[in-house]
Design an enzyme around this catalytic site. Structure first.
Site, mmCIF file in Angstrom:
data_model
loop_
_atom_site.group_PDB
_atom_site.id
_atom_site.type_symbol
_atom_site.label_atom_id
_atom_site.label_comp_id
_atom_site.label_asym_id
_atom_site.label_seq_id
_atom_site.Cartn_x
_atom_site.Cartn_y
_atom_site.Cartn_z
ATOM 1 N N PHE A 4 -0.495 7.477 -14.235
ATOM 2 C CA PHE A 4 0.330 7.302 -13.046
ATOM 3 C C PHE A 4 1.676 7.990 -13.281
ATOM 4 O O PHE A 4 2.075 8.188 -14.430
ATOM 5 C CB PHE A 4 0.555 5.812 -12.744
ATOM 6 C CG PHE A 4 -0.038 5.376 -11.442
ATOM 7 C CD1 PHE A 4 -1.369 5.032 -11.355
ATOM 8 C CD2 PHE A 4 0.740 5.324 -10.288
ATOM 9 C CE1 PHE A 4 -1.925 4.641 -10.150
ATOM 10 C CE2 PHE A 4 0.196 4.937 -9.081
ATOM 11 C CZ PHE A 4 -1.139 4.592 -9.002
ATOM 12 N N GLN B 151 12.389 3.827 -1.726
ATOM 13 C CA GLN B 151 11.477 4.828 -2.271
ATOM 14 C C GLN B 151 10.626 5.477 -1.191
ATOM 15 O O GLN B 151 10.029 4.776 -0.369
ATOM 16 C CB GLN B 151 10.547 4.156 -3.283
ATOM 17 C CG GLN B 151 9.467 5.092 -3.801
ATOM 18 C CD GLN B 151 8.805 4.547 -5.038
ATOM 19 O OE1 GLN B 151 7.852 3.787 -4.952
ATOM 20 N NE2 GLN B 151 9.318 4.900 -6.191
ATOM 21 N N HIS C 101 7.351 7.507 -0.915
ATOM 22 C CA HIS C 101 6.174 7.860 -1.711
ATOM 23 C C HIS C 101 5.704 9.249 -1.291
ATOM 24 O O HIS C 101 5.597 9.526 -0.101
ATOM 25 C CB HIS C 101 5.081 6.810 -1.459
ATOM 26 C CG HIS C 101 3.907 6.912 -2.377
ATOM 27 N ND1 HIS C 101 3.087 8.021 -2.424
ATOM 28 C CD2 HIS C 101 3.403 6.038 -3.285
ATOM 29 C CE1 HIS C 101 2.130 7.813 -3.330
ATOM 30 N NE2 HIS C 101 2.307 6.619 -3.864
ATOM 31 N N LEU D 95 -0.778 5.481 3.237
ATOM 32 C CA LEU D 95 -0.666 5.888 1.836
ATOM 33 C C LEU D 95 -1.950 6.446 1.236
ATOM 34 O O LEU D 95 -3.026 5.894 1.446
ATOM 35 C CB LEU D 95 -0.225 4.678 1.002
ATOM 36 C CG LEU D 95 0.239 5.070 -0.394
ATOM 37 C CD1 LEU D 95 1.630 5.669 -0.329
ATOM 38 C CD2 LEU D 95 0.243 3.874 -1.318
ATOM 39 N N GLU E 138 -1.027 7.301 -5.612
ATOM 40 C CA GLU E 138 -0.682 8.209 -6.710
ATOM 41 C C GLU E 138 -1.808 8.244 -7.748
ATOM 42 O O GLU E 138 -1.903 9.166 -8.550
ATOM 43 C CB GLU E 138 0.606 7.674 -7.345
ATOM 44 C CG GLU E 138 1.297 8.559 -8.300
ATOM 45 C CD GLU E 138 2.641 7.912 -8.679
ATOM 46 O OE1 GLU E 138 3.536 7.850 -7.826
ATOM 47 O OE2 GLU E 138 2.767 7.458 -9.820
ATOM 48 N N ARG F 130 8.233 9.400 -8.465
ATOM 49 C CA ARG F 130 8.093 9.645 -7.032
ATOM 50 C C ARG F 130 9.306 10.298 -6.391
ATOM 51 O O ARG F 130 9.167 11.105 -5.474
ATOM 52 C CB ARG F 130 7.816 8.314 -6.333
ATOM 53 C CG ARG F 130 6.453 7.822 -6.680
ATOM 54 C CD ARG F 130 6.191 6.453 -6.140
ATOM 55 N NE ARG F 130 4.837 6.080 -6.512
ATOM 56 C CZ ARG F 130 4.328 4.870 -6.339
ATOM 57 N NH1 ARG F 130 5.076 3.907 -5.808
ATOM 58 N NH2 ARG F 130 3.098 4.616 -6.691
ATOM 59 N N HIS G 85 8.253 3.683 1.427
ATOM 60 C CA HIS G 85 7.249 2.904 0.713
ATOM 61 C C HIS G 85 7.765 1.611 0.097
ATOM 62 O O HIS G 85 7.123 0.571 0.196
ATOM 63 C CB HIS G 85 6.665 3.796 -0.391
ATOM 64 C CG HIS G 85 5.540 3.181 -1.154
ATOM 65 N ND1 HIS G 85 4.378 2.770 -0.549
ATOM 66 C CD2 HIS G 85 5.392 2.914 -2.475
ATOM 67 C CE1 HIS G 85 3.567 2.269 -1.463
ATOM 68 N NE2 HIS G 85 4.157 2.328 -2.635
ATOM 69 N N ARG H 86 11.447 3.153 -8.391
ATOM 70 C CA ARG H 86 10.405 2.393 -9.089
ATOM 71 C C ARG H 86 9.274 3.314 -9.525
ATOM 72 O O ARG H 86 8.877 4.217 -8.794
ATOM 73 C CB ARG H 86 9.838 1.322 -8.144
ATOM 74 C CG ARG H 86 8.605 0.639 -8.681
ATOM 75 C CD ARG H 86 8.145 -0.487 -7.800
ATOM 76 N NE ARG H 86 7.490 -0.089 -6.574
ATOM 77 C CZ ARG H 86 6.223 0.296 -6.460
ATOM 78 N NH1 ARG H 86 5.439 0.378 -7.530
ATOM 79 N NH2 ARG H 86 5.711 0.619 -5.294
#
Ligand SMILES: Cc1cc2nc3c(=O)[nH]c(=O)nc-3n(C[C@H](O)[C@H](O)[C@H](O)COP(=O)(O)OP(=O)(O)OC[C@H]3O[C@@H](n4cnc5c(N)ncnc54)[C@H](O)[C@@H]3O)c2cc1C
Length: 601
Positions: A129, A254, A256, A266, A269, A300, A367, A408
């Site tokens: 990730f 954030q 994404h 979404l 990731e 991100r 996100h 994050r």
């Protein structure tokens, strides 16, 4: 006074309940807390949604823990990645707790029955990730535990089943709209309970309790293009704000990288974790230029900014050159169908694009809220930089502990809700062992009654949907991946205007049963309050860090801004000018082992 069929006391049309601990929110954070607290105290979970409809159930890609099941890893590397990923605004003592306790958090879930994907030897499988690396950034590491691309769904179902097994009391489709506080002469705040609106009946309920845990999730609906569910309107954060308790780091939101183009739905990731690649219109793997070491698996904030930069530089795809591609074609049908089945189906259903044979148009989508209700490492809510509100806790996306700093890392939120949800539950149990109930004020539901009646009986002409749309459109245009003083000032002006128009709102449904029309009006009020704090704090931070990119101040400025923002509601909340009612202050960042460095990937 009378007793209703469900056993609670009814006085002047308001239902009264008493519990040691009330948990607001039945997502992963709330239910993880309930599992700790339930066996040791009299606990109620109040949720505006049926628990398994909470947004945790939409989480896809995974939950981080340095288990070393498929390659060498350790929690210290995980801590480092979290701190660096958060652009050094992370409180490092909290990040250490997150990374260390991650291992037990995953094992707890396994013991509760969660069906993780497995390695051929039967261990929990792990995938790559963004921003999770081996040995301080040397290469991507397999740290995310997952259940296909339905990890959140499995977590939420597992937690709910365990709550049912423990006989936890749930009040579903109850909207908490107020926290009952009593201010002492010395200026400290005591909590006495919460007030909730029951969707089915339109009746009000007062829950008196010794401890309260807020686990109400995020507020992505301040934006138009978002991966967040419609219900993520930030009510919990808004309630805390209206009670004049501070909010931390609200400017950091954030975006994404891989939202389905035009929709924001979404695509995890985890796709890039399995090897998918971002490409511009000419097919170039552009992340090689922005993050030469870990490329598409950079954090991100960096990937989202790079994508928007490609579009701004004219390298976007499509008739309007306004998106890039997520290319999964080389992964093969089997990987897509077995490890990423949901997102494969999303692309087919919503864009008519089959990821097995063609690249998928994507752009960043709002996100995750890094900011929220400030807490210490015990999940206790802060009233100032150091003082807590006794008995009040927050965990999960609504809270800011701060383990995510200004950005994050993927898979750290499912982890956060489990680690800090558990801590909140345990600490609340300890607290109620000695705490007394704080006496309720004379009419504890008065404020909520006024709010509801004012909105329902208002003879205004403004429509909720129209105001919400204007807010969301403007936030997308002016407070998204790239921001400037000018764009933020403009959106602040829009919010001020909307706050004025909100006073003139019209609700069509005047009824009591299932009045979602009315509740959408209430939620819009929270969205406007929160958006205002987000934008006001963003305008004040004249630097670029993590998810907050100021085009007019493109550099990180540690000398001036290596500190958390603390926002307070200090003036008349009804004044439309934010300067009249918001005061900003700072809180130091806890730095233990990692001195801030330039972020290279
Ligand atoms: C599409 C998507 C995919 C994601 N994928 C991942 C991933 O793979 N890995 C990862 O780590 N993170 C992921 N995230 C982020 C992560 O899922 C969330 O941050 C996390 O699940 C939030 O959990 P929570 O318990 O704080 O809130 P939620 O799960 O959102 O629950 C909030 C609860 O609060 C209740 N509530 C809210 N307001 C009120 C009110 N006024 N009164 C009563 N109840 C109220 C709701 O009913 C709900 O039960 C993803 C997020 C999204 C949107």
């Amino acid at each position: 006074m009378s007793t209703s069929t469900s056993g609670d006391v009814v006085k002047d049309g308001v239902h009264y309940h008493q519990f040691d601990i009330v948990i607001v929110g039945a997502g992963g954070g709330g239910m993880r807390a309930a599992i700790e607290a339930g066996p040791n105290a009299n606990v109620a979970v109040i949720s505006k949604l049926y628990p398994t409809r909470s947004h945790t159930g939409a989480a896809q890609g995974g939950m981080a823990a340095a288990l070393s099941n498929v390659e060498e890893d350790n929690w210290e590397w995980h801590t480092y990645d979290t701190v660096k990923g958060g652009d050094y605004l992370v409180d490092q003592d909290a990040a250490e707790i997150l990374a260390k306790e991650a291992i037990d958090a995953v094992i707890d879930l396994e013991n509760m029955g969660l069906p993780f994907n497995r390695t051929p030897e039967g261990k929990i499988d792990q995938r790559r990730f963004g921003g999770h690396t081996r040995d301080h950034g040397k290469a991507a590491v397999r740290r995310a535990c997952y259940a296909a691309d339905r990890t959140g769904h499995m977590i939420l179902q597992t937690l709910y089943q365990n709550c049912v097994r423990l006989g936890i009391n749930f009040f579903n489709e109850f909207y908490v709209l107020d926290l009952i506080t009593v201010d002492d002469a010395d200026g400290s705040t005591q909590i006495a309970g919460v007030v909730a609106y029951e969707l089915a009946t339109g009746e009000l309920h007062v829950f008196q309790s010794k401890a309260i845990i807020f686990a109400t999730g995020g507020f992505g609906k301040i934006f138009k293009t978002t991966s967040n569910a419609h219900t993520l309107t930030g009510d919990g954060v808004g309630i805390i704000w209206r009670k004049k308790l501070p909010l931390e780091d609200m400017e950091f939101f954030q975006f994404h990288p891989t939202g389905l183009y035009g929709l924001g739905i979404l695509l995890t990731e985890g796709a890039r974790g399995e090897g998918a690649i971002l490409r511009n219109a000419s097919g170039e793997r552009f992340m090689e230029r922005y993050a030469p070491t870990i490329k598409d698996l950079a954090p991100r904030d960096i990937v989202a900014r790079s994508m928007v930069q490609e579009v701004l530089d004219g390298r976007g795809a499509g008739p309007h050159k306004d998106y890039v591609y997520l290319d999964c074609t080389h992964l093969g049908a089997e990987v897509l169908e077995t490890k990423l089945p949901d997102i494969t189906e999303f692309a087919r259903t919503y864009l008519g694009v089959d990821p097995v044979v063609e690249p998928v148009p994507v752009m960043p989508t709002a996100h995750y809220a890094m900011g929220g209700i400030p807490t210490n490492n015990d999940a206790e809510v802060l009233r100032t930089n150091t003082d807590v509100v006794p008995g009040l806790y927050a965990a999960g996306e609504c809270a800011c502990v701060s383990v995510h700093g200004s950005n994050r890392l993927g898979t750290n939120s499912l982890l956060d809700i489990n680690v800090f949800g558990k801590r909140a539950g345990n600490n609340a149990v300890e607290y109620v062992k000695t705490a007394e109930f704080v006496p309720l004020p004379e009419d504890p539901a008065a404020e909520v009654r006024t709010l509801i009646e004012t909105l329902r009986d208002n003879s205004g002409t403004e429509r909720v949907a129209a105001l919400r749309k204007t807010l969301q459109n403007d936030m997308d245009l002016k407070a998204q991946v790239f921001r400037t003083e000018e764009s933020l000032t403009e959106v602040l002006g829009t919010i001020e205007e909307l706050r004025e128009r909100y006073k003139n709102i019209h609700v069509d449904d005047k009824g009591k049963r299932y009045n979602t029309d009315l509740l959408e009006a209430v939620e819009l009020g929270f969205l406007l309050d929160i958006a205002e704090v987000v934008v006001y704090a963003a305008r004040n931070r004249k630097e670029s860090r993590g998810g907050h990119m100021r085009d007019d101040y493109p550099k990180r400025d540690d000398d001036t801004y290596m500190k958390h923002t603390m926002a307070y509601l200090t003036g008349d909340p009804h004044s439309s000018d934010a300067t009249d009612h918001i005061t900003l202050d700072w809180k130091p960042v806890v730095i233990t082992r990692y001195q801030p460095m330039e972020r290279k990937y």
